[in-house]
Design a protein around this motif. Structure first.
Motif, mmCIF file in Angstrom:
data_model
loop_
_atom_site.group_PDB
_atom_site.id
_atom_site.type_symbol
_atom_site.label_atom_id
_atom_site.label_comp_id
_atom_site.label_asym_id
_atom_site.label_seq_id
_atom_site.Cartn_x
_atom_site.Cartn_y
_atom_site.Cartn_z
ATOM 1 N N LYS A 112 -24.375 -36.520 -79.467
ATOM 2 C CA LYS A 112 -24.929 -37.873 -79.318
ATOM 3 C C LYS A 112 -26.176 -37.790 -78.430
ATOM 4 C CE LYS A 112 -21.033 -39.432 -81.187
ATOM 5 N NZ LYS A 112 -20.724 -40.246 -82.325
ATOM 6 N N ASP A 123 -20.079 -51.080 -80.834
ATOM 7 C CA ASP A 123 -19.817 -49.641 -80.878
ATOM 8 C C ASP A 123 -21.184 -48.962 -80.803
ATOM 9 O OD1 ASP A 123 -19.360 -47.001 -81.416
ATOM 10 O OD2 ASP A 123 -18.235 -47.327 -83.280
ATOM 11 N N SER A 149 -20.100 -43.045 -76.782
ATOM 12 C CA SER A 149 -19.534 -41.696 -76.822
ATOM 13 C C SER A 149 -20.541 -40.739 -76.217
ATOM 14 C CB SER A 149 -19.267 -41.289 -78.272
ATOM 15 O OG SER A 149 -19.090 -39.884 -78.367
ATOM 16 N N GLY A 177 -15.417 -41.465 -77.213
ATOM 17 C CA GLY A 177 -15.878 -42.734 -77.769
ATOM 18 C C GLY A 177 -14.805 -43.466 -78.562
ATOM 19 N N THR A 178 -13.802 -42.748 -79.030
ATOM 20 C CA THR A 178 -12.707 -43.388 -79.761
ATOM 21 C C THR A 178 -11.820 -44.166 -78.794
ATOM 22 O OG1 THR A 178 -12.801 -41.528 -81.306
ATOM 23 C CG2 THR A 178 -10.877 -42.965 -81.447
ATOM 24 N N ALA A 215 -21.830 -45.925 -79.821
ATOM 25 C CA ALA A 215 -21.626 -44.474 -79.688
ATOM 26 C C ALA A 215 -22.912 -43.714 -80.026
ATOM 27 C CB ALA A 215 -20.499 -44.015 -80.603
ATOM 28 N N GLN A 216 -23.689 -44.265 -80.976
ATOM 29 C CA GLN A 216 -24.953 -43.614 -81.347
ATOM 30 C C GLN A 216 -26.145 -44.314 -80.705
ATOM 31 O OE1 GLN A 216 -25.193 -43.252 -85.648
ATOM 32 N NE2 GLN A 216 -23.059 -42.606 -85.801
HETATM 33 C C1 LIG Z 1 -19.178 -40.567 -82.477
HETATM 34 C C2 LIG Z 1 -18.799 -41.941 -82.807
HETATM 35 C C3 LIG Z 1 -17.599 -42.523 -82.342
HETATM 36 C C4 LIG Z 1 -16.510 -41.751 -81.657
HETATM 37 O O1 LIG Z 1 -16.858 -41.035 -80.536
HETATM 38 P P1 LIG Z 1 -15.989 -39.761 -80.100
HETATM 39 O O2 LIG Z 1 -16.503 -39.483 -78.734
HETATM 40 O O3 LIG Z 1 -16.263 -38.671 -81.073
HETATM 41 O O4 LIG Z 1 -14.558 -40.167 -80.086
HETATM 42 C C5 LIG Z 1 -17.373 -43.854 -82.623
HETATM 43 N N1 LIG Z 1 -18.249 -44.588 -83.331
HETATM 44 C C6 LIG Z 1 -19.387 -44.061 -83.818
HETATM 45 C C7 LIG Z 1 -20.321 -44.938 -84.577
HETATM 46 C C8 LIG Z 1 -19.705 -42.720 -83.578
HETATM 47 O O5 LIG Z 1 -20.832 -42.212 -84.079
#
Ligand SMILES: *Cc1c(COP(=O)(O)O)cnc(C)c1O
Length: 388
Positions: free
Chosen positions: A193, A164, A188, A60-61, A166-167
């Motif tokens: 997650k 973003d 991510s 996710g980064t 990711a969540q």
């Molecule tokens: C987990 C997360 C990321 C990064 O994801 P990774 O896969 O760990 O690199 C970025 N933003 C948020 C809000 C996250 O919770």
């Protein structure tokens, strides 16, 4: 048996033999990098997320960093983001040489506060030291940010809007995914997650074919892609034509195989997470602050986060009952020493600072039994009643 915070083994048992067969198939195929599961996953994620284009990547980064690179965001550029988030949201700006500008959050949803964002953009414009380029909104704890308001601000100031998620992959607002408003959305698939792989993985969702091509190029060392005129004229493998500075940001085929299996039950799991969240609210909302989802929003409940005056006392009490809990996030990013020099919204981040001392996240996953959930609710009730 202690109650797990997230029960990935229950999910593994549900997925059963087909999951293990899918993994073994990749192992035996030898196509460990960019095997056929990668394109299949990108297609299925596009359908699920109603996205014209999906690029799988390593985590996710990277999913956040690739769009910044594609937009050419770098030194002298400002990117606005919350501080009440995981470090990766802010970290990608310094990684490309740009400056994160921290913005406060809404006290009920924990997501970007449009008023604080507006004030931060105006401040940066007035100071004229940095060029505002983009906003990164976070779908914190699984619920959509206030995208209609953020889109209006982005348009007013000519900024890119990056979600973003990711969540939050799978969350909706008025029935639409964040990409409906954002220029690009990222996620991510870290194991914990809501849609998690068996290792690191991520994805970028976008709307424009040329932009997606640029991401494909950046994912593999700036390789030539068909939309580059230079690539069309090149008589060798465009892999060895390096047109821009990229990196290696590929997802492993094994992770794609795992995610394809998990995607088949994801919708059902989101419904189960919502049932768990509803039950927590019924059991707790008279005693502690339970989460509020934005009007028209559907959360995927990456976390179920409550607020209480004696957060640390509650955490210690839950521990004595063998009930796990977690604090997301105890130190906002703008309070971390390495980020302290970056600018913030003009009035600082009072809501962010206050929340960091009050929030606590409870066990949340689709397989939480009613008995286990009742134990969590009971432990919280007895603590708050004793101390309140
Ligand atoms: C987990 C997360 C990321 C990064 O994801 P990774 O896969 O760990 O690199 C970025 N933003 C948020 C809000 C996250 O919770």
């Amino acid at each position: 048996m202690p109650i797990p915070f997230i029960d990935l083994q229950a999910q593994r048992r549900r997925l059963g033999q087909p999951l293990e067969d899918a993994i073994l198939k990749v192992v035996r195929s030898g196509a460990w990098v960019m095997g056929p599961e990668i394109a299949e996953l990108e297609k299925k994620l596009a359908a699920f997320g109603r996205a014209p284009h999906v690029l799988s990547c390593g985590n996710g980064t990277e999913a956040l960093m690739l769009p910044l690179m594609a937009y050419g965001i770098g030194p002298g550029d400002a990117v606005f983001c919350p501080s009440f988030t995981f470090a990766a949201t802010a970290e990608v700006m310094p990684l490309v040489g740009a400056t994160p500008v921290f913005v406060d959050i809404d006290p009920e949803t924990y997501n970007l506060d449009p008023a604080s964002l507006q004030a931060a953009i105006e401040l940066v414009k007035r100071e004229a030291r940095l060029t505002p380029r983009a906003i990164i909104a976070v779908d914190l704890f699984g619920q959509p940010a206030d995208y209609p308001a953020l889109r209006r601000i982005a348009d007013k100031h000519g900024l890119k809007l990056i979600a973003d998620s990711a969540q939050g992959f799978g969350c909706t607002l008025n029935g639409e995914h964040p990409l409906n408003w954002a220029d690009v959305a990222t996620t991510s698939f870290f194991p914990s997650k809501p849609l998690g792989a068996y290792g690191d993985a991520g994805a970028v969702f976008s709307k424009d074919a040329r932009f997606h091509d640029l991401l494909i190029s950046l994912r593999v060392h700036g390789q030539g892609v068909p939309s580059d005129a230079e690539s069309q004229a090149f008589s060798h493998d465009p892999k060895y034509l390096n047109l821009r500075i990229g990196m290696n940001a590929r997802m492993d085929t094994l992770q794609a195989a795992v995610l394809l299996q998990k995607l088949t039950i994801f919708e059902d799991e989101i419904a189960a997470r919502n049932r768990v969240a509803d039950r927590y609210a019924q059991g707790l909302s008279d005693l502690v602050t339970t989460p509020k989802v934005i009007d028209g929003g559907v959360s995927i409940w990456a976390q179920y986060t409550i607020e209480t005056d004696d957060r640390d006392g509650l955490a210690a009490h839950l521990k004595t009952q063998e009930i796990p809990s977690a604090v997301y996030y105890p130190i906002p990013i703008h309070r971390q020493a390495v980020y302290a020099a970056y600018p913030t919204a003009p009035d600082g981040l009072p809501v962010t600072d206050a929340k960091a001392d009050r929030v606590i996240s409870l066990p949340m996953h689709p397989y939480l039994t009613e008995d286990d959930q009742d134990a969590v609710i009971g432990a919280i009730r007895s603590f708050v009643k004793r101390n309140g």
